[in-house]
Write an enzyme that holds these catalytic residues in place. Structure first.
Site, PDB file in Angstrom:
ATOM      1  N   PHE A 263       0.871  -1.266  -0.086  1.00 45.86           N
ATOM      2  CA  PHE A 263      -0.047  -0.018   0.050  1.00 45.86           C
ATOM      3  C   PHE A 263       0.772   1.341   0.079  1.00 45.86           C
ATOM      4  O   PHE A 263       2.011   1.356   0.622  1.00 45.86           O
ATOM      5  CB  PHE A 263      -0.878   0.150   1.237  1.00 45.86           C
ATOM      6  CG  PHE A 263      -1.891  -1.102   1.440  1.00 45.86           C
ATOM      7  CD1 PHE A 263      -2.883  -0.981   1.019  1.00 45.86           C
ATOM      8  CD2 PHE A 263      -1.528  -2.264   2.078  1.00 45.86           C
ATOM      9  CE1 PHE A 263      -3.974  -2.084   1.181  1.00 45.86           C
ATOM     10  CE2 PHE A 263      -2.244  -3.391   2.488  1.00 45.86           C
ATOM     11  CZ  PHE A 263      -3.378  -3.231   1.944  1.00 45.86           C
ATOM     12  N   ASP A 264       0.401   2.269  -0.623  1.00 44.82           N
ATOM     13  CA  ASP A 264       0.823   3.678  -0.524  1.00 44.82           C
ATOM     14  C   ASP A 264       0.316   4.004   0.836  1.00 44.82           C
ATOM     15  O   ASP A 264      -0.777   3.411   1.434  1.00 44.82           O
ATOM     16  CB  ASP A 264       0.624   4.618  -1.632  1.00 44.82           C
ATOM     17  CG  ASP A 264       0.759   5.881  -1.503  1.00 44.82           C
ATOM     18  OD1 ASP A 264       2.000   6.189  -0.832  1.00 44.82           O
ATOM     19  OD2 ASP A 264       0.161   6.898  -1.895  1.00 44.82           O
ATOM     20  N   ALA A 265       0.686   5.187   1.319  1.00 49.01           N
ATOM     21  CA  ALA A 265       0.262   5.596   2.670  1.00 49.01           C
ATOM     22  C   ALA A 265      -0.852   6.500   2.384  1.00 49.01           C
ATOM     23  O   ALA A 265      -2.127   6.388   2.600  1.00 49.01           O
ATOM     24  CB  ALA A 265       1.422   6.318   3.357  1.00 49.01           C
TER      25      ALA A 265
ATOM     26  N   LYS B 198       9.154   3.681  -6.980  1.00 48.23           N
ATOM     27  CA  LYS B 198       8.648   2.542  -6.087  1.00 48.23           C
ATOM     28  C   LYS B 198       8.726   1.299  -6.811  1.00 48.23           C
ATOM     29  O   LYS B 198       8.586   0.354  -6.150  1.00 48.23           O
ATOM     30  CB  LYS B 198       7.096   2.858  -5.728  1.00 48.23           C
ATOM     31  CG  LYS B 198       7.013   4.045  -4.819  1.00 48.23           C
ATOM     32  CD  LYS B 198       5.505   4.238  -4.493  1.00 48.23           C
ATOM     33  CE  LYS B 198       5.421   5.581  -3.646  1.00 48.23           C
ATOM     34  NZ  LYS B 198       3.738   5.916  -3.349  1.00 48.23           N
TER      35      LYS B 198
ATOM     36  N   PHE C 209      -1.605  -1.090  -4.009  1.00 47.59           N
ATOM     37  CA  PHE C 209      -2.535   0.147  -4.144  1.00 47.59           C
ATOM     38  C   PHE C 209      -1.899   1.439  -4.067  1.00 47.59           C
ATOM     39  O   PHE C 209      -0.988   1.678  -2.943  1.00 47.59           O
ATOM     40  CB  PHE C 209      -3.535  -0.100  -3.079  1.00 47.59           C
ATOM     41  CG  PHE C 209      -4.153  -0.986  -3.199  1.00 47.59           C
ATOM     42  CD1 PHE C 209      -5.385  -1.389  -4.178  1.00 47.59           C
ATOM     43  CD2 PHE C 209      -4.176  -2.392  -2.295  1.00 47.59           C
ATOM     44  CE1 PHE C 209      -6.202  -2.434  -4.384  1.00 47.59           C
ATOM     45  CE2 PHE C 209      -4.692  -3.499  -2.535  1.00 47.59           C
ATOM     46  CZ  PHE C 209      -5.697  -3.566  -3.541  1.00 47.59           C
TER      47      PHE C 209
END
Length: 298
Positions: A161-163, A259, A272
């Site tokens: 996940f992204d934050a 990323k 995500f």
């Protein structure tokens, strides 16, 4: 006797996210519904190739076999009509996928049916359906339909996940967008002891934490956060997870670095992110989904 979905991780996935239906979608967009219907019926017995979400679903369903009890429920939720669905059903049987429930909406918005099945995650290639799902309070991602053959272990599920604007609200990201990096950094350090508000994927992370606890002896699931934050602004992320009583297996504070390379090494079954600039390049190496969320939608 009715069935409760409360004790399962429930994933709803569109047929186009599960199988490669790009050629069929092109027929629909260029020639219309009647041509699409005729094409699907003519090719009814042709098995569909795996799509971007296939590996994730396959590994999720494998948890039930390893645990020797049902912990995961997958539901195909398609805009197809019943008349054009037989090819999907035949393909599910071909791949021996333990999926018995289907929603065939005949072109209608799928998001209205998510609550009926207690869906924890909805994956689709239709941005409108995904946006509506997020607006209704469901974790959802618009998965990129790619022809890429992804390689990752089939014995373990890895979800990244992204934050900001994904696990957490877009409140802090809004400061960055409106006032710049210095203001963002100052705000995050000043408020590091104040838990971030929940974002659209927070409920999914909680469900995955439950699933990890149920399968802790099997080691079938790992989670990661891959964020553009640096270590200093990342302190608030760590303290927020602690406040939520959730442990994430791996965290990467990228400080703006690409990323995709980290995600490839991590071997994510899905990643995500709320921005195309990160999610789209990542989809070259791992299945990726964009979370079309902005503050105020939930």
């Amino acid at each position: 006797m009715s069935v409760s979905f409360e004790n399962y991780l429930v994933v709803g996935i569109s047929s186009r996210a599960l199988f490669n239906l790009e050629k069929e979608n092109e027929v629909f967009e260029k020639e219309g519904l009647d041509a699409y219907r005729e094409y699907q019926i003519v090719h009814e017995n042709d098995v569909l190739s795996p799509g971007s979400g296939f590996g994730l679903v396959k590994n999720l369903l494998n948890i039930n076999k390893l645990a020797k009890r049902k912990l995961v429920e997958v539901i195909v939720m398609s805009r197809n009509s019943a008349d054009t669905s037989l090819r999907i059903i035949h393909s599910l049987e071909h791949y021996d996928m333990d999926i018995g429930r289907m929603v065939l909406s005949g072109g209608e918005d799928i998001s209205r049916y998510l609550s009926a099945f207690g869906v924890d995650l909805f994956l689709s290639c239709n941005e409108n359906d995904v946006s509506n799902a997020i607006h209704a309070g469901f974790a959802a991602g618009m998965i990129y339909a790619r022809d890429t053959k992804y390689n990752f272990p089939d014995h373990q599920i890895r979800i990244a996940f992204d934050a900001d604007a994904v696990l957490f609200s877009a409140e802090s990201e809004k400061i960055y967008q409106e006032h710049g990096l210095e203001a963002f950094t100052e705000n995050e350090i000043l408020n590091q002891d104040v838990a971030l508000k929940k974002g659209p994927m927070a409920s999914l992370l909680k469900s995955l934490s439950w699933l990890q606890n149920e399968t802790k002896d099997l080691n079938v699931l790992r989670t990661a956060i891959v964020t553009a934050r640096n270590k200093d602004t990342g302190v608030r992320v760590i303290k927020t997870l602690r406040a939520w009583n959730i442990v994430v297996d791996e965290v990467f504070f990228m400080q703006g670095a690409k990323k995709a390379d980290v995600l490839a090494c991590f071997g994510a079954n899905i990643f995500f992110d709320d921005q195309d600039v990160h999610a789209l390049p990542a989809s070259d190496v791992v299945p990726s989904a964009r979370v079309p969320y902005r503050e105020g939608e939930m």
